[in-house]
Scaffold this active site. Structure first.
Site, PDB file in Angstrom:
ATOM      1  N   TYR A  20       0.815  -1.393   0.248  1.00  0.00           N
ATOM      2  CA  TYR A  20       0.097   0.152   0.103  1.00  0.00           C
ATOM      3  C   TYR A  20       1.036   1.514   0.717  1.00  0.00           C
ATOM      4  CZ  TYR A  20      -2.634   3.890   1.912  1.00  0.00           C
ATOM      5  OH  TYR A  20      -3.961   4.773   1.636  1.00  0.00           O
ATOM      6  N   TYR A  38      -7.457  15.602  -2.276  1.00  0.00           N
ATOM      7  CA  TYR A  38      -7.670  13.991  -2.017  1.00  0.00           C
ATOM      8  C   TYR A  38      -6.726  13.613  -0.756  1.00  0.00           C
ATOM      9  CZ  TYR A  38      -9.494   9.713  -2.070  1.00  0.00           C
ATOM     10  OH  TYR A  38      -9.610   7.967  -1.724  1.00  0.00           O
ATOM     11  N   HIS A  46       1.352   3.893  -2.555  1.00  0.00           N
ATOM     12  CA  HIS A  46       0.598   5.239  -2.671  1.00  0.00           C
ATOM     13  C   HIS A  46       1.231   6.466  -1.881  1.00  0.00           C
ATOM     14  CE1 HIS A  46      -2.798   2.951  -2.892  1.00  0.00           C
ATOM     15  NE2 HIS A  46      -3.617   3.992  -2.912  1.00  0.00           N
TER      16      HIS A  46
END
Length: 82
Positions: free
Chosen positions: A18, A41, A22
């Site tokens: 992850y 975001y 990211h």
């Protein structure tokens, strides 16, 4: 603009993957989000519970609900589930 927050849960054993995916948003995903009316975001990870907490701004005419169907989003979303 409206602020929207939501939670997701990482699958066990994928924290490193992850983070790798990211750490830096790729241009195709940034363009997909912008086209859907999403801006500002941010995602935060609680490693103890594998919970992701996300906050984003969406335009009044956004199409953010369709983003999970996008191949670009699906490529980056393999490590989590809603």
């Amino acid at each position: 603009m409206q602020r929207v927050a939501f939670k997701m849960t990482l699958k066990p054993g994928v924290v490193a993957e992850y983070k790798k995916r990211h750490d830096e948003i790729w241009p195709e995903l940034a363009a997909e989000l912008k086209a859907a009316g999403v801006s500002d975001y941010s995602i935060f990870l609680d490693e103890a519970t594998l919970t992701l907490f996300a906050v984003q701004k969406v335009s009044a005419d956004n199409t953010a609900a369709k983003l999970p169907d996008s191949p670009i989003v699906q490529n980056g979303g393999a490590t989590w589930r809603r």
